[in-house]
Structures are given as C-alpha cells and as structure tokens.
Design a protein around this motif. Structure first.
Motif, mmCIF file in Angstrom:
data_model
loop_
_atom_site.group_PDB
_atom_site.id
_atom_site.type_symbol
_atom_site.label_atom_id
_atom_site.label_comp_id
_atom_site.label_asym_id
_atom_site.label_seq_id
_atom_site.Cartn_x
_atom_site.Cartn_y
_atom_site.Cartn_z
ATOM 1 N N ALA A 126 -7.971 5.023 -0.643
ATOM 2 C CA ALA A 126 -7.326 6.126 -1.105
ATOM 3 C C ALA A 126 -5.691 5.730 -1.547
ATOM 4 O O ALA A 126 -5.262 4.679 -1.257
ATOM 5 N N ILE A 127 -5.287 6.560 -2.451
ATOM 6 C CA ILE A 127 -4.074 6.518 -2.878
ATOM 7 C C ILE A 127 -3.512 7.788 -3.430
ATOM 8 O O ILE A 127 -4.155 8.761 -3.426
ATOM 9 N N ASP A 128 -2.393 8.247 -3.329
ATOM 10 C CA ASP A 128 -1.814 9.348 -3.906
ATOM 11 C C ASP A 128 -1.328 8.959 -5.346
ATOM 12 O O ASP A 128 -0.860 7.945 -5.786
ATOM 13 N N ALA A 134 -2.081 9.643 1.995
ATOM 14 C CA ALA A 134 -2.751 8.851 1.391
ATOM 15 C C ALA A 134 -3.346 7.576 2.467
ATOM 16 O O ALA A 134 -4.235 6.766 2.334
ATOM 17 N N MET A 135 -2.634 7.385 3.438
ATOM 18 C CA MET A 135 -3.146 6.525 4.668
ATOM 19 C C MET A 135 -3.850 7.120 5.658
ATOM 20 O O MET A 135 -4.296 6.896 6.788
ATOM 21 N N MET A 193 -6.905 2.478 3.000
ATOM 22 C CA MET A 193 -6.033 1.488 2.322
ATOM 23 C C MET A 193 -6.502 1.485 0.749
ATOM 24 O O MET A 193 -7.409 2.331 0.588
ATOM 25 N N ARG A 194 -5.680 0.660 -0.003
ATOM 26 C CA ARG A 194 -6.267 0.456 -1.518
ATOM 27 C C ARG A 194 -7.412 -0.322 -1.571
ATOM 28 O O ARG A 194 -7.692 -0.474 -2.751
ATOM 29 N N ASP A 197 0.951 -1.141 0.107
ATOM 30 C CA ASP A 197 -0.208 -0.066 -0.066
ATOM 31 C C ASP A 197 0.972 1.177 0.115
ATOM 32 O O ASP A 197 2.102 1.008 -0.323
ATOM 33 N N ASP A 198 0.257 2.356 0.326
ATOM 34 C CA ASP A 198 1.186 3.421 0.320
ATOM 35 C C ASP A 198 2.273 3.613 1.425
ATOM 36 O O ASP A 198 3.298 4.021 1.233
ATOM 37 N N ASP A 256 2.472 9.948 0.666
ATOM 38 C CA ASP A 256 2.205 8.614 1.020
ATOM 39 C C ASP A 256 1.451 8.466 2.365
ATOM 40 O O ASP A 256 0.466 7.665 2.445
#
Lengths: 323, 323
Positions: free
Chosen positions: B207-209, B76-77, B143-144, A27-28, B73
C-alpha cells in the motif's frame, strides 16, 4: 526535482543501528517498537535561518544544533534519546552544504545512539524542523512543576557564552582571539546534557533546559511550580571569556538573560542533594548551585548577600530576537 | 515576542482527550504511553507556501491539509493515528489567520481522535511541518514491498481532481461553475483514508498513498516490490468534473500524473480479494480495481485491451512542481 531526490537518498542511506527500529526511511512511515514499561518523550523544534542562527553559520553547526536543541529538551525530561525525524527546507541544492549539515547532525546522533527514522526535504527558505523522541521509565520523567520552597537551584556547565558569541558576531563586543574558538563553539555546537538528565531521575524536583535564558527558563519552572526563587549572582558559573570581555556586571546580565545555553537548570530538595551529587558524579557534567526556591512567587537576585535589581529590559531584548 | 506567546497559548489550550497522553503541551517534551503489542508508525511532512499550496489558499485549508497529508501516510501503513506535533513558521502574527488554521487542523484531529501533543511556533516564511504518529499491531503494518505478480491493483475514491483544481487556479483550464466547489475541495480538504488503511491490514500485499501521482506512486511500489504493473485506463475512477473539463484523453493523463490525491493505492492477491472487499465494506470508502501487477519491471497502460503510451513528460512537469 531530481536534485532533491539525491538529497533524500543522502538521508535514507543512514544504516539502521537500533534494534527497536522495525522500518526506517523509505516507506510512507517509519515503524518503531517501543519497549514495555517505558513511556515516550516527544519534542519538536524549528530553526529558521536569520532567526535562530546567523545566516553565516556553517552547515555543520546548523546540522549539529538542529539535533542538539531537541536532544536538550529530551535531557530536561530525563529521557534517553532514540528516534529523530528531520524536515529540512532548502533554498537550493548544494550537495556540499548538505553533506556538511549531515555530518554535524549525524555525528551527534551517532554519539547518543539516536536513529534518523524519517523526514522530508522541501524547497524554500532555509529552515529545519526536528522531532526527537526518547524513552523514559514510566513515572520517572522530570517536569517543570515539582519545585518546592527550600529546594536548591542548580545549573550544569557554564552559561552566557552563547550570548557572548552572538554579540561578537553582531560586533557589539570584541572577544579576545584566545577565547573566540571556545565561545563560538558554545553557540554553534551546544552539548545536550543527556546523561545528566538521566542521572537526575528520582532526584530533581523539577528540570528545564536553558534555551530562552536563565531568568526566563527559571520563570517557567516558577510559574509551573507556583513558587519564587532567589539567584545568588556571586555563584553564577561564568566563563573567564565572558568576564574578561564584558566585565562582571554585564556578565551577570548576559548570564541571566542570554539564552541558547542548552545547559540544564534543575531543583533538588535538601534531602536529595547528596543522592543527586553521587548520581551525577558518574557523568562528566559539572554542576553549580546558584540559588534557592522560595514562596515569593517572583525571581530575585542577590550579590554579596544584598538584593540587586535584574536588568529585565536586557532580557526582553534577547527574548524578542528569538521564538 | 509577545504575539507569538499568544499563538503558543492557542495551541497549548487544546484539551487532552486521549488517555495515552501522560503529559501534553507545556513542558520540554510531551509524554505518551504506548500500548503493549503495538508498534508506532511515524511520519513527517512539510508544506511550504507557494510550493505545496498556492499562496491564496485559505488558512483553514492549509490547517486541514497539513494534518491530512500526514494522516494519509499513516493510513497507507494501516496505522491508527494518535499524536501530532505541529511546527509552524509564520511571517507575521495574524490571530484571525491562526484561528482559521487551527480550526482546519483541529477539526480533522478531533474527527480521528488525534491529540496535538507539541510543536513550535517560529517567525519566518510560511511553512508547516507536522510529525504524526499512530499505532499498528506488531507485524501488521502495510508496506510498499509486498506486491507480487498477479496481484490486483486498487485505488480508493476518485483521482485527478486535485490536479484539475490546480490547473483551474493557474488558469490553464476553466472548470464549469457547478463543479468548482467539489474540485477545489479535493485539493484543499483531502480526506485521509484512515479506516480503509486499517481495514486493509492482513489483506493488502502492499500500500501507498497517492501524493506524487498514480504512476509515480505505483512506481514506488513496483521498485520496492521488484515487479511491474499494467493499468487499465478504461477502469480509472475519473470524476465527471475532470472528464467534462478536459476530455477523456487528457483526463487519463492527469489521473496518472496529477498527484495530491491522498487516496490509497494498494495491491491484493486473488486469494485475498473477497476478504479485502468484505473488510472494506465496513468503511464508507469506494474502491476501484485499475490493473494488475506483473513481472515486467515496468509500468504499462492499456485502453480497450490495447497498449497505449504514457505521457511521461506530463508527469515530469507535475513532479517538478513539488518536493
């Protein structure tokens, strides 16, 4: 770049074995769950090809060493290693090389129950940056600042063989065939003194790991603790390989100036000596008392109870090669 | 190497402002004291000169960006950034360069109350590896993996300008003078969406960047969540600069494939939409709904309610440049 994706998968497929790792690679960020009443020790070290290891070093040794030098810093704080982030920059994709690198790195991680939790794989000149973390009970970490006049100075293991290995590689000396393997191993596969570091909690007044060389690292303790020290050359733990290859005088010099030993250097008060020895007896580490802290604010050396000068120039030479 | 000692001092002289930093730079490790009921998010990213940024990039931009991509990053978490370790490899000692680099890096750290707690300075080809850590309440990290069919897809800010800046540098396009500064700024000084990330806790399903590009990063979410997605091209937040420079069709392509945006891409269920919007209204971030998650297991795009093909080749081109 598809090939780099392959390498990333190589790293991300490591199984998660630690219960305090909530989320591993993929993950990130990774997520870890620190235990209560423990602080976290954090260290970062970069190894650059041609600077920190000769270009001809095996991938497995580079993998081992990039982890070991960081675990050694954790050992010097008395921390229990837990999580590793690994950033590797590679000039090209060589899966065989990466496999060997991982074998060196992950074997060591597994031995100490350390979890790879993240990292980055990039293209460029070969270099590895590891950030290692560990747990240490609140208030129990070892520092460079606590050495006091009268404290005894100890080192774990034998020192100087890594410097000898480098001189052999650079053809400045010729190590006899029967010693070559063990000497090369000292340089390529240093053992971080994790258990010794933890055993020293509550006993050592200061601690550091030997990366820059004995004099330089003792100097860091003396500067931080505002004290001086005397080293008894007669008592230095020098290997037969080093003595037989370069003779005793040169062996002193290389032991003082060498670096890359990754043994622990620590100080213990007279009152804590027996307690420390008992605590360390539960580990497999040998220790040697090599001198004493004093109020002089400089580092001196004696041989047969007589002062002798330190070959500082030789130390400069070695320190210049690193960084 | 004496000059490198100077640089180390430059880093170690940063004042410690966070109360959870027990011991900063200067010993074998830093020691931090995590707060109870918080987990720790950890990320590592390496920037290599000539790979991740053009060689002519200013030192200040490199400093800013090396921190920003890591904070992104953490954002994004949903983590609150706390501690940074910085490993920098420099070809030569240029104190002016280092000063500007530090200005870029430390200004951003200060803005988000992030403490530099350690690092390493080595000699070699220019490269920077940052390990950033942050705190996130137990169980609240984004998380993704959580995107579900029907969820709405959002991005913060505008996207595609960083890719435009690179094309301008490589002389593939000519950005009009009135746009150049803002476009260059998108590439050199991305803003990590820290507050947005924290505001999304409890609302976003994933979520993600945006670092690899919109399609690639949405692909990471879709793969991890085992879903598909449709993007409504009409709704993409494209800057005037991008549209005016390359035209709308090419602007779509660059927005989808570009990368280096460091905006957040996230998904929200219909039920959480209003809550998310209210939570985000307390930050200064603009957000745009750009599509919806579905069960298709692939990513499609529509324009004027009609399906259009994605220029995947262009994406490959961009993704090849990175890593």
């Amino acid at each position: 770049m598809k090939e780099f994706e392959l390498i990333k998968r190589f790293f991300s497929e490591q199984a998660i074995k630690r219960k305090d790792v909530v989320l591993g690679i993929g993950d990130d960020c990774a997520i870890v769950s620190p235990s209560e009443r423990q602080n976290i020790a954090i260290t970062t070290d970069t190894l650059v090809a041609g600077v920190h290891f000769p270009h001809e070093t095996s991938a497995r040794a580079i993998g081992h060493k990039s982890i070991a030098v960081n675990l050694s810093d954790l050992a010097a704080m008395g921390a229990e290693p837990t999580w590793i982030s690994l950033a590797i920059t590679l000039p090209e994709v060589d899966l065989k090389w990466v496999e060997e690198f991982c074998r060196g790195a992950f074997d060591l991680c597994e031995f100490y129950n350390v979890q790879l939790i993240g990292g980055d794989t990039t293209q460029g000149p070969l270099s590895i940056t590891v950030t290692a973390q560990g747990l240490v009970p609140v208030g129990k970490h070892l520092m460079r600042t606590g050495a006091k006049a009268g404290d005894w100075i100890y080192v774990t293991g034998e020192i100087g063989d890594a410097a000898l290995a480098l001189k052999h590689i650079f053809k400045e000396v010729d190590v006899a065939p029967e010693y070559r393997e063990s000497v090369q191993r000292s340089l390529d596969f240093p053992t971080p003194r994790i258990l010794a570091g933890q055993a020293l909690r509550g006993y050592a007044s200061s601690a550091i790991d030997l990366s820059d060389g004995l004099i330089a690292d003792l100097g860091h303790i003396c500067t931080a603790s505002k004290v001086g020290a005397n080293i008894v050359l007669d008592d230095l733990p020098i290997s037969n390989a080093l003595r037989d290859t370069v003779g005793l005088e040169k062996a002193f010099e290389m032991t003082l100036a060498g670096g890359d030993d990754y043994e622990l250097l620590f100080t213990v008060s007279e009152d804590n000596k027996v307690g420390m020895e008992t605590s360390l007896a539960n580990t497999t580490n040998t220790i040697t008392c090599i001198g004493q802290i004093n109020r002089s604010e400089k580092i001196t050396t004696t041989l047969n109870n007589k002062p002798v000068a330190i070959h500082a120039k030789s130390f400069e030479h070695f320190s210049n090669r690193k960084d």
